[in-house]
Design a protein around this motif. Structure first.
Motif, short mmCIF file in Angstrom:
data_model
loop_
_atom_site.label_atom_id
_atom_site.label_comp_id
_atom_site.label_asym_id
_atom_site.label_seq_id
_atom_site.Cartn_x
_atom_site.Cartn_y
_atom_site.Cartn_z
N ASN A 129 6.29 3.89 4.68
CA ASN A 129 6.39 5.28 4.67
C ASN A 129 7.73 5.91 4.56
O ASN A 129 8.31 5.48 5.74
CB ASN A 129 5.35 6.28 5.55
N ASN A 130 8.26 6.69 3.67
CA ASN A 130 9.60 6.69 3.59
C ASN A 130 10.12 7.80 4.77
O ASN A 130 11.13 7.77 5.02
CB ASN A 130 10.02 7.53 2.11
N MET A 138 7.07 -4.72 -5.15
CA MET A 138 6.72 -6.00 -5.81
C MET A 138 6.78 -7.21 -4.80
O MET A 138 5.80 -8.16 -4.36
CB MET A 138 7.68 -6.55 -7.08
N ARG A 153 11.11 -0.26 -6.51
CA ARG A 153 10.06 -1.11 -7.22
C ARG A 153 10.29 -2.79 -6.76
O ARG A 153 9.36 -3.39 -6.44
CB ARG A 153 10.27 -1.47 -8.75
N VAL A 195 3.78 -6.89 -2.38
CA VAL A 195 2.66 -7.07 -3.13
C VAL A 195 2.41 -8.73 -2.96
O VAL A 195 1.47 -9.22 -2.54
CB VAL A 195 2.45 -6.79 -4.44
N CYS A 217 3.83 13.87 4.81
CA CYS A 217 3.56 12.92 5.75
C CYS A 217 2.98 13.53 6.79
O CYS A 217 3.03 13.06 8.03
CB CYS A 217 5.08 12.50 6.10
N GLN A 239 1.89 8.87 12.50
CA GLN A 239 0.72 9.76 11.60
C GLN A 239 1.00 9.97 10.35
O GLN A 239 0.45 10.82 9.83
CB GLN A 239 0.42 10.86 12.64
N CYS A 240 2.19 9.30 9.88
CA CYS A 240 2.70 9.77 8.60
C CYS A 240 1.82 9.10 7.35
O CYS A 240 1.83 9.50 6.26
CB CYS A 240 3.99 9.26 8.42
N GLY A 241 0.96 7.99 8.01
CA GLY A 241 0.14 7.68 6.65
C GLY A 241 0.97 6.47 5.82
O GLY A 241 2.10 6.58 5.95
N ALA A 242 0.10 5.51 5.41
CA ALA A 242 0.71 4.67 4.74
C ALA A 242 1.28 4.82 3.27
O ALA A 242 0.78 5.75 2.73
CB ALA A 242 -0.35 3.28 4.65
N GLN A 243 2.22 4.38 2.90
CA GLN A 243 2.69 5.07 1.52
C GLN A 243 3.60 3.49 1.10
O GLN A 243 4.34 3.09 1.72
CB GLN A 243 3.94 6.05 1.69
N GLU A 244 3.48 3.08 -0.29
CA GLU A 244 3.82 2.11 -0.92
C GLU A 244 5.55 2.47 -1.02
O GLU A 244 5.94 3.57 -1.11
CB GLU A 244 3.61 1.96 -2.33
#
Lengths: 301, 301
Positions: A101-102, A87, A83, A90, A157, A74-79
């Motif tokens: 998510n960290n 990349m 870097r 992506v 989070c 349930q923390c949610g998506a996080q990039e």
């Protein structure tokens, strides 16, 4: 308390710096043992990770072993914070998910505890549910505070988080690295967490640009470090049983690393050789878009 | 000066907030006229742009008209500031170049002036070269300061930059929007810049998440705004001839937008309808990774 500078009694949201405290029930309640947690998985439960393969693969495998999946986080998506990793993600066309998510390791730890307690997986972030009640109690106990008096908020989070004064964060970290005065199960929990992180410094943060990983690595696991968002940092020293807790007033990360390394050095929590190895974190050269040097950051007394 | 809060006399690097001042010689020396600058190109010379197609295409075409190219820009490559643009660039496989640098328009303007002055293109950032000497003089004059007493540094884009007190930044912006007391060529230069930006608000910043563009658009070009790195903002009001200059002490952008809109409102530099249109910049809801509301930022007196 050995030394205080600034407002050490003013409470603030401790964010990720208290992940080790939040993970105590996972161990104390016997969940980690019963579910066969490896030291790698335990490290991830304490981590603010860069979403490198070593991080996401470990969390993913743990969830599978719990008969759960990314969908249960349930923390949610996080990039990814790193870097290069971002990349690569992506370029791969792969979607960013809650796994990246960290905090995904922390949440997997909560889910493991929830399973062990036979609580519904969907309730693992309920502030008054089985899991978070134990977590709140562990935080308040370790911080020497009354659980009922803690001000609660919601973390990035979505986990419940609490406002703590710097004094309390320091106390808690000193207890984590010198747990001899704690109840046996809690003492064992602290020893296990500290040993896991010492053995797997990359797992609590990442291979690039992460002071937590470097502090642990450079000191061969003697220091137990944890960063928190909004300019927070706590470090326990296993050798002396002392801890350092820092919060940068404006919440900016720019000063944080430099101040932490400077204070560790001043308080002899790192020796000269270690200080030299960490020098680039303490005094950073600033370069511009063309790679030219335009200044530096340094700590002024 | 109508009102001052905090250290208005302490000099700091004004960063991008002085782009309009840096562009004065481009117009004053007749370079923009001689080289057939469009209002779009002039807006780009004043811009901290998001590297959207409207930005990079305009700068690219301008360079071509000068018989120059991206290779002549010395600002260094910089990823687009806008996330969508950044992701599109990565997905396209196209490389990030100096053209994407938010200052590429400013540098194209410097190159245009250099060409007009018959100076070597490679010298356009030389602090004591033909171009930058004129730029320094324009900055100091507009700020009411002595050029020789300015402390110089190197900006993120490698251009010479100078330390100015907030008081001077405000004065300069007031003069830009109310130039009647300036020499004719400078007055014309200021009028032309202000009109160009009013006609092309997207070009000075970008279509998403840019207060500069929104302030100009919402006020139909009445306000002449410019952000600078490290929490700097200046706004000239054409209607009253007044200007607002703000610097956030810790350099963080978080407070900047909110403070700017709040002060514009308090000083009646925007009316009630405009304030309502800009409300989301003044009081921002904070959401976490799962999209849940966790708090808000607001300005407290």
């Amino acid at each position: 308390m050995i030394e205080a500078m600034g407002c050490v009694d003013h409470p603030f949201f401790a964010r990720s710096s208290i992940k080790a405290l939040q993970a105590i029930p996972l161990l104390e309640e016997g969940a980690a043992d019963a579910l066969g947690f490896t030291d790698e998985e335990l490290s991830l439960a304490l981590a603010s990770h860069n979403a490198e393969a070593c991080h996401t693969n470990t969390v993913s495998a743990l969830l599978a072993r719990l008969d759960l999946s990314v969908a249960d986080l349930q923390c949610g998506a996080q990039e990814p914070g790193d870097r290069e990793v971002r990349m690569a993600l992506v370029n791969s066309g792969e979607e960013t998910t809650a796994l990246h998510n960290n905090c995904s390791g922390k949440h997997a730890g909560f889910l493991a505890l929830s399973k062990h307690l036979d609580a519904p997986a969907s309730d693992y972030l309920d502030p008054d549910g089985a899991v978070q009640s134990l977590v709140r109690a562990a935080i308040s106990d370790m911080c020497g505070m009354d659980a009922g008096s803690l001000t609660r908020g919601m973390d990035g989070c979505s986990a419940p988080t609490y406002r703590l004064p710097l004094r309390a964060l320091g106390l808690a970290f000193a207890r984590v690295v010198e747990p001899s005065g704690l109840e046996p199960k809690r003492r064992a929990a602290c020893e296990q967490m500290v040993a896991a992180v010492a053995a797997h410094p990359i797992l609590i943060a990442g291979s690039r640009g992460r002071l937590c990983t470097e502090l642990s690595r450079v000191t061969k696991g003697r220091l137990f470090p944890k960063i928190g968002a909004e300019g927070i940092y706590a470090v326990g020293d296993r050798a002396s049983g002392r801890a350092l807790a820092v919060k940068i007033d404006d919440g900016g990360r720019r000063a944080l690393h430099a101040v932490v390394v400077e204070l560790l050095s001043r308080h002899e929590m790192i020796d000269e050789a270690e200080a030299r190895a960490l020098e680039s974190w303490r005094q950073t050269e600033l370069t511009n878009h063309a790679g030219l040097s335009v200044g530096r950051t340094e700590v002024v007394a």
